[in-house]
Design an enzyme around this catalytic site. Sequence first.
Site, PDB file in Angstrom:
ATOM      1  N   ASP A 119       0.854  -1.171   0.000  1.00  0.00           N
ATOM      2  CA  ASP A 119       0.000   0.000   0.000  1.00  0.00           C
ATOM      3  C   ASP A 119       0.904   1.239   0.000  1.00  0.00           C
ATOM      4  O   ASP A 119       2.115   1.146   0.235  1.00  0.00           O
ATOM      5  CB  ASP A 119      -0.881  -0.034   1.259  1.00  0.00           C
ATOM      6  N   LYS A 120       0.342   2.405  -0.268  1.00  0.00           N
ATOM      7  CA  LYS A 120       1.149   3.628  -0.256  1.00  0.00           C
ATOM      8  C   LYS A 120       0.924   4.447   1.006  1.00  0.00           C
ATOM      9  O   LYS A 120       1.822   4.620   1.823  1.00  0.00           O
ATOM     10  CB  LYS A 120       0.847   4.499  -1.483  1.00  0.00           C
ATOM     11  N   LYS A 166     -17.490  16.334  -1.631  1.00  0.00           N
ATOM     12  CA  LYS A 166     -16.052  16.299  -1.918  1.00  0.00           C
ATOM     13  C   LYS A 166     -15.672  14.847  -2.188  1.00  0.00           C
ATOM     14  O   LYS A 166     -16.276  13.913  -1.639  1.00  0.00           O
ATOM     15  CB  LYS A 166     -15.236  16.861  -0.755  1.00  0.00           C
ATOM     16  N   ARG A 204      -1.892  14.515  -2.708  1.00  0.00           N
ATOM     17  CA  ARG A 204      -3.194  13.832  -2.749  1.00  0.00           C
ATOM     18  C   ARG A 204      -4.269  14.881  -3.031  1.00  0.00           C
ATOM     19  O   ARG A 204      -4.379  15.867  -2.304  1.00  0.00           O
ATOM     20  CB  ARG A 204      -3.476  13.129  -1.417  1.00  0.00           C
ATOM     21  N   THR A 242      -2.277   1.383  -4.941  1.00  0.00           N
ATOM     22  CA  THR A 242      -2.661   2.634  -4.302  1.00  0.00           C
ATOM     23  C   THR A 242      -3.977   3.148  -4.854  1.00  0.00           C
ATOM     24  O   THR A 242      -4.364   2.815  -5.978  1.00  0.00           O
ATOM     25  CB  THR A 242      -1.558   3.704  -4.505  1.00  0.00           C
ATOM     26  N   ARG A 294      -5.765   3.804  -8.344  1.00  0.00           N
ATOM     27  CA  ARG A 294      -7.224   3.853  -8.167  1.00  0.00           C
ATOM     28  C   ARG A 294      -7.811   2.464  -7.882  1.00  0.00           C
ATOM     29  O   ARG A 294      -8.879   2.117  -8.379  1.00  0.00           O
ATOM     30  CB  ARG A 294      -7.891   4.438  -9.406  1.00  0.00           C
ATOM     31  N   LYS A 316      -7.134  -5.072  -4.586  1.00  0.00           N
ATOM     32  CA  LYS A 316      -5.831  -5.381  -4.005  1.00  0.00           C
ATOM     33  C   LYS A 316      -5.708  -6.876  -3.727  1.00  0.00           C
ATOM     34  O   LYS A 316      -4.701  -7.503  -4.067  1.00  0.00           O
ATOM     35  CB  LYS A 316      -5.627  -4.597  -2.702  1.00  0.00           C
ATOM     36  N   ASP A 352      -1.199  -0.728   6.132  1.00  0.00           N
ATOM     37  CA  ASP A 352      -1.391  -0.178   7.474  1.00  0.00           C
ATOM     38  C   ASP A 352      -2.844   0.037   7.855  1.00  0.00           C
ATOM     39  O   ASP A 352      -3.137   0.313   9.013  1.00  0.00           O
ATOM     40  CB  ASP A 352      -0.669   1.163   7.597  1.00  0.00           C
ATOM     41  N   ASP A 365      -6.464  -2.645   3.804  1.00  0.00           N
ATOM     42  CA  ASP A 365      -5.385  -3.532   3.370  1.00  0.00           C
ATOM     43  C   ASP A 365      -5.519  -4.934   3.946  1.00  0.00           C
ATOM     44  O   ASP A 365      -4.707  -5.811   3.625  1.00  0.00           O
ATOM     45  CB  ASP A 365      -4.028  -2.954   3.793  1.00  0.00           C
TER      46      ASP A 365
END
Length: 1145
Positions: free
Chosen positions: A464-465, A615, A653, A733, A824, A830, A850, A854
Amino acid sequence: MDTDGIKPDPTPQPVPQKQKKKLKFKLPKRRGFRSNENEDVGWEVFTPVPPSQHTTKANYIRTTKYTVVTFIPLFLYSQFRRFYNIYFLLGALSVLYGSSSLSPMSQISPLLMVLFFAALKDLIEDYARYRSDCEANEKLTSVIRDGVAMEVKAQDLMNGDLVHVKKNEKLSVDAIIISSSFEDGTCFVETAELDGETNLKRRSAIPALSHYQAFEDVIRVNLHIQCESPNENLLSYEGRAKYIVSAGRARADRRRSFFEPSKHETPESRDADDIVDGPGVVPLSMSNMILRGCVLRNTDHAWVTVVYTGADTKIIRNLKKPPQKESRLMKWLNWLVMGIFIYNAILLFVSCTLEYLQYKVQFERSTQWYLPGGTSEALVTNFIGALFSYFGTYTYVIPISLFVMVEMDRLVQGLYMVWDTKMSLLRPPALDAPPGEAPTLVQMRANNTNLNEDLAAVEYIFSDKTGTLTQNEMRLSQWYLNGEIYPDMERPGSFGEAYRSGRLPEATMRRMTLFYRVMVLCHGVIPSINEVSGRLIYESQSPDETALVEAIANSKFVLTKRSKSNVTFTAPDASGNVQTHVFEVLHSLEFNSDRKRMSVIVKDPETGKYHLYCKGADNIILERLSKDEAQNPRHEIDAAIKALYEFSVIGLRTLCISYRELDEELYHDFKDAYEAAETALVDRELKMAAACEKVEHDLTLIGCTAIEDRLQDEVPETIDFLMRCGIKVWLLTGDKQETAINIGQSSKLIQPGMIVVKLNSKTVPECGTILDDILRQMEANAGRATKGYTLVVDGLSLGHVFAGNHQQKMIAVGVQCHSVICCRVTPLQKSMVVNMVKDGLKKMTLAIGDGANDVSMIMSAHVGVGIMGREGTQAVRSSDFAFAEFRFLKRLLVVHGRWSFMRLSELIFYSFYKNLAFITIQFWFGFYSAWSGQLIYEEFFMTWFNVFFTALPPLLIGVFEQDVSDTTAENIPELYHQSRVGQYWNWRLFAGVMFDAVWHSLAVFYGIYLAFGDGDIDTKGRVIGYWVGTFFFANIVVLVVFARLCLLTYHWVWATWAVLLFSLAVTAVATIVIEAIGYGSVVGTYTEAYSLPVFWLSLPVIVAACVLPAFAWIYDSDIVIERSQENRKMKINAGPDIELVEVEQ
């Protein structure tokens, strides 16, 4: 309560609380609700509960694995599911035939000892669970029954009970909140026992009942809850509650028909039942529920009604052990055991055959007239006896102590990882921590030491990022609005300065007003006052949201208070005068990984108009913008897209900010659809998403935000080293493609000289075509000097890969790439990517992350690693190993993983070697003992050879052995590559073990045989006898196997010397003690043997003859010697610029 993965026994629910069949119900059509005529009711609860239906132990839980009655059968079943234990049991039972040279006690005692320690371990663990269960079941809980407040044991709570929960109290049931000490019914809970997260979660009472806070008010409430059946989903709950409030105390005999509105349509009927409120129907969701294990925080008290108890609670239903991951080494060990079993079978077959032929000769001689006659039955009986005798003896070829030693060594290796100070981090205190608070030491965790050795064989890493490669400490970097960029990181509050300047056009001021309203209204942040510092702080599950609210507060737009339906904030006007605003949030359309956006609907207190503020991810928001040029002029959209691109390429981001004004009719249409979806028991999530689609379109773009999340320390160096080890790294990611490429460059996933290939497809067929084109291009460039490829795939194209069954093409491309970046991606994608590589290539995979998103990826990989970051501990709890920062992954793999693999491999090979040599000597003795089954060793020595005499030295191999230092392993990536390709486990090593064992058995047997000759005499002039011979064989074979161990040992510590000397002393002392108590050999054997010159002369000669050929099989790392002598430094040569190649139709 200890909840370490034990599935509890289900506790039956009382019949009145749970219906045996699924029921149908029908609600009247009224505004905000639809008639759910065809939905099934999985679970029903009525409050209050009639006294006649009160029961005990409805909430009793048991997490223990055993009971007093089931311990012996369940324990024996678990042990004898293992082939090797059955094998040793059969060997022990073989002595019962009566023809074995071993006594039953000698044969069974090693197995009994192994079972004893295993049983002791299980008993200690289970007793701890029993103590925890007793504490949970016996806890007193305040409850209202029959209108009377009382305290009952937690185990006696039942569905429908009305429970009074106090501040800092942990719940023992799953319950729906009726009201709390807050006026709006809000309460806060800590869910650390469920998901490990310590940040508080907001929960809400049933809106229509939240004002019933006093005892005399709560007892007037009648509830009929209809919801889903008990399940293990901790994140969702679907149900609805019908309620009626009486003027007096609620009657416990109310049933289903009482809650139908048609029964109370007239004033007379309402007066007859003393109804003062209701009947009404309200939706129930996870926001209305407190689960077992949650602790009530920052709330004085709450009234809740129980819906699930005992084994039906969500946390207990989650106490099932996940599928056990088995290391590759153990699979290889099983094959090795089968090979040794075949070797055992060969020895057994040869021994029995030769014994049969030997006896047959004697049988034929016995047919002479002057000898007693024999029978054919005696021939068969003797063969069967020999079979049992040799089977029992040859079971020692498999070391019974090996499997215990492997588990012990893994445990110690795990402790080494935890104690490794180079993998620990001193984390500074949080900003809201009390003054003077010391930093926290974050140590590594080894949750699954069964996979220690797999760390040395990893070929693919999936990472993961956010929070894994980055620090997950979000800081707003840039605002973008109306063509202007406000550098908030350089000039905090720059947005507010421009707003208060008084120089902006009115249209710009209106847009800035909309912008800051989205920032302070559209989020899940909870403001609170730090009790120590007195400062206003913000708490949220999302670091991004916290960063946005804190940044807008720097511009003087400050979120000050939040309740269930109202948000209060202060904002300056154009003149700088601060005013307080209170907005009612009518609906909150929450963010999730599928929607990738969040919206709120508010009613403007000044104009009375309905506004939707939204948003979300730029690709989601941009496609939902209105096509009307008046709302979204083309040049403004293009300018925003350009700004987003510029933010992305520097690794920020991005989010898009938008809004929509809703007319009265559209809002009420949405409200009816949304409330109907909220009360649905079937496909609620899908129906709510469909309702959201009614309003989340035709949006007007307001602006954009850019948040910085910096890389952790040493991430580029770590990734570069891992790639030089031959490991391929895949980055998964949720960021957009430009951001991901930038992160790839800064983290060295994309290195100088690499060719970057993008896969961007719009349809499934196009995806397959592009992959074919990429493969052809790679084949065409096969002779070109490059530093490899990096593949960049967006989420849509990744979906096309799985939808079109293009996985094999994707794998074919990925195999030729040094790194792959997937953008995306959703949490499910994943996991699918990991499974695609794991199942398609059969390679060792490792996933590291983390956050909760994930978890599926971590559990899918062969080895899962969690980062102990700032997104809770769900990833850590689901992982096999966990630490604080990504850079520790290098040391975990190349030091601890490599050492663990080397140690266990040597332990296993050495254990089989010593037992093969030990038993093969017995085989050679058969040629000289007429295949009678006579032992060449003392019986006690046969029994305790594995368990006592030679158990400790090989155990130390798995604890202390290392061929190179940790510094060398961390500087030379080729060392890890060697271990990954089979340096420590291969058929050549196994052949060496077999050769050593056979040669040493021959050297020991014939060395002693030749030393004895045909009549060597002892000090008293007598011929050396059998008992002295057993002493010779026992002592020399121990010295030989220990000498072989010394040749294997590279890293000598004081413990190695001490254990070797101790084991030799134990062997000598045991011989003396056994002889002294009259068991086994004739008294005086050991003193006679020690006084013989032939013993002291033959001992060094035999040992030397055994170990000298072994030098040809000793592992010698040439690369380590050469590079250590030269002390070469690893240098990275600068290469050409990165070449971007986009393959598309």
